[in-house]
Design an enzyme around this catalytic site. Structure first.
Site, mmCIF file in Angstrom:
data_model
loop_
_atom_site.group_PDB
_atom_site.id
_atom_site.type_symbol
_atom_site.label_atom_id
_atom_site.label_comp_id
_atom_site.label_asym_id
_atom_site.label_seq_id
_atom_site.Cartn_x
_atom_site.Cartn_y
_atom_site.Cartn_z
ATOM 1 N N LYS A 201 -9.555 -0.373 -5.159
ATOM 2 C CA LYS A 201 -9.551 0.300 -3.863
ATOM 3 C C LYS A 201 -10.855 1.024 -3.643
ATOM 4 O O LYS A 201 -11.318 1.790 -4.486
ATOM 5 C CB LYS A 201 -8.384 1.303 -3.840
ATOM 6 N N ALA B 179 -3.635 15.216 4.645
ATOM 7 C CA ALA B 179 -3.463 13.973 5.422
ATOM 8 C C ALA B 179 -2.506 13.046 4.694
ATOM 9 O O ALA B 179 -2.684 12.774 3.506
ATOM 10 C CB ALA B 179 -4.814 13.287 5.597
ATOM 11 N N HIS C 199 -4.421 -0.016 6.380
ATOM 12 C CA HIS C 199 -3.920 0.828 7.475
ATOM 13 C C HIS C 199 -4.762 0.744 8.749
ATOM 14 O O HIS C 199 -5.383 1.717 9.163
ATOM 15 C CB HIS C 199 -3.756 2.289 7.025
ATOM 16 N N HIS D 135 1.474 5.366 -1.907
ATOM 17 C CA HIS D 135 1.036 6.423 -2.827
ATOM 18 C C HIS D 135 2.283 6.984 -3.507
ATOM 19 O O HIS D 135 3.149 7.545 -2.829
ATOM 20 C CB HIS D 135 0.319 7.533 -2.051
ATOM 21 N N HIS E 216 -10.507 1.218 2.417
ATOM 22 C CA HIS E 216 -10.270 2.268 3.411
ATOM 23 C C HIS E 216 -11.479 2.203 4.331
ATOM 24 O O HIS E 216 -12.554 2.694 3.998
ATOM 25 C CB HIS E 216 -10.147 3.631 2.734
ATOM 26 N N ASP F 292 1.568 2.743 3.432
ATOM 27 C CA ASP F 292 0.737 3.944 3.236
ATOM 28 C C ASP F 292 1.603 5.196 3.210
ATOM 29 O O ASP F 292 1.184 6.259 3.667
ATOM 30 C CB ASP F 292 -0.369 4.065 4.291
ATOM 31 N N HIS G 115 0.874 -1.190 0.000
ATOM 32 C CA HIS G 115 0.000 0.000 0.000
ATOM 33 C C HIS G 115 0.902 1.228 0.000
ATOM 34 O O HIS G 115 1.487 1.583 1.020
ATOM 35 C CB HIS G 115 -0.893 -0.002 1.250
#
Ligand code: DOR
Ligand code: ZN
Length: 342
Positions: A99, A260, A172, A16, A137, A245, A14
């Site tokens: 996702k 965030a 997460h 980004h 999520h 994450d 996971h």
């Protein structure tokens, strides 16, 4: 005392990696420490289709330094417009997961479905049939922020029953309740845990002065939640594996707009080594970072290896405008070899 640790090169299930200049800046950090990374689709514009995923994978590969033997793995983002055909087409080009971001719950999620019921009929059936993993999520819309993860669990429970062959990953994890729910569900439901949820609580974010660089979704919670997460990852249970994450935002976006996300790619393994050592479970780090996730995603385990050594290093304050987890702090473990990062 153990002075060095040789483990298979980890996978990050996971991360980004963004796009454009930010992608070019951060991808080498992930490529240096990880064999494979499951790259999240909440880019702007998002990754919605097989074609988007193929193009995105090419962009990621071209940003990975030559000779690093790094494989980006792709995902698509589920929206109210996603159809069973888009799912089947994505699976056909090798996309591993889709996702689910509930509306407004995190970065670039304002267009998300409110809950799983909001998806088009047939989408989850198509995912189950084409073996696409559902990454969730898990935060319920319209609920007080610290209660969102727990509030999402009953909804998920319903889907776990209705789709017994659908592989589901709760992303997460941030609460004891979610750890216990995952432990109670069958083996087709697993979870990722991030380095930052293992080392931060709400105190790090708002316990003294507001610290925007500790701000992420889901918000880090209580000491009891943190203890439950540490126990889960150091237990040797294959349901819990690493998804960093790592979510870079420019310093200005964090400090001025409160974005965030925590950038941890350069330091994730060093931080994890410390957490596992403090829990007396250093011998279980390799499985958490390099075996359980690969097994769940039905990928071969990696053959490359990395070595961590007990050598204190100061983590940089900033990587060209991006502040990492533990910025300016000493980490007890560092990586040998191919790591031009510190
Ligand atoms: O803190 C977060 N940042 N949590 C997420 O779920 C998304 C991520 C991002 O994309 O910035
Ligand atoms: Zn994420």
């Amino acid at each position: 005392m153990i002075e060095s640790l040789n483990i298979p090169k980890p996978d990050d299930f996971h991360v980004h990696l963004r796009q454009g200049s930010l992608l070019k800046l951060v991808t080498p950090f992930t490529a240096a420490h990880f064999s494979r990374a499951l790259v999240m689709p909440n880019t702007e514009p998002p990754i919605l289709t097989a074609r988007d995923a193929v193009n995105y994978a090419a962009e990621l590969r071209s940003a990975s330094p030559q000779g690093m033997n790094f494989q980006p793995l792709t995902t698509i983002k589920l929206t109210k417009l996603t159809t069973n055909v888009s799912v089947e087409n994505a699976a056909a080009v090798g996309v591993l997961a889709a996702k689910f971001y509930p509306q407004g719950m995190t970065t670039n999620a304002s267009d998300g479905p409110v809950n799983l019921h909001d998806l088009q009929p047939g989408v989850l059936d198509a995912m189950q049939e084409s073996d696409l993993v559902l990454c969730v999520h898990a935060e319920a819309v319209g609920v007080f922020c610290l209660d969102r993860e727990i509030a999402f669990l009953p909804e998920l429970d319903e889907y776990v029953r209705v789709f017994p062959r659908l592989r589901i990953v709760l992303e997460h994890l941030s609460t004891r309740g979610a750890v216990e729910a995952v432990e109670g569900w069958p083996a087709n439901v697993a979870a990722t845990v991030t380095p930052h949820h293992l080392v931060l609580t709400l105190d790090d974010l708002i316990g003294s002065e507001l610290h925007p660089h500790s701000f992420c979704k889901p918000v880090p919670k209580t000491l009891d939640d943190q203890r439950a997460l540490i126990r889960a990852v150091t237990s040797g249970k294959p349901k819990f594996f690493l998804g960093t994450d790592s979510a870079p935002h420019w310093r200005t976006a964090k400090e001025e707009s409160g974005a965030a996300g925590i950038f941890n790619a350069p330091v994730a393994l060093q931080v994890l080594a410390q957490v596992f050592e403090d829990a007396g479970a250093l011998g279980r780090l390799g499985d958490f970072v390099a075996a359980f996730g690969a097994d769940f995603y039905r990928l071969p385990r990696n053959r490359d290896r990395i070595e961590l050594v007990r050598r204190s290093v100061r983590i940089p304050n900033d990587y060209e405008g991006i502040v990492p987890l533990w910025a300016g702090r000493e980490a007890r473990w560092s990586l040998t070899g191919q790591t031009p990062l510190q």
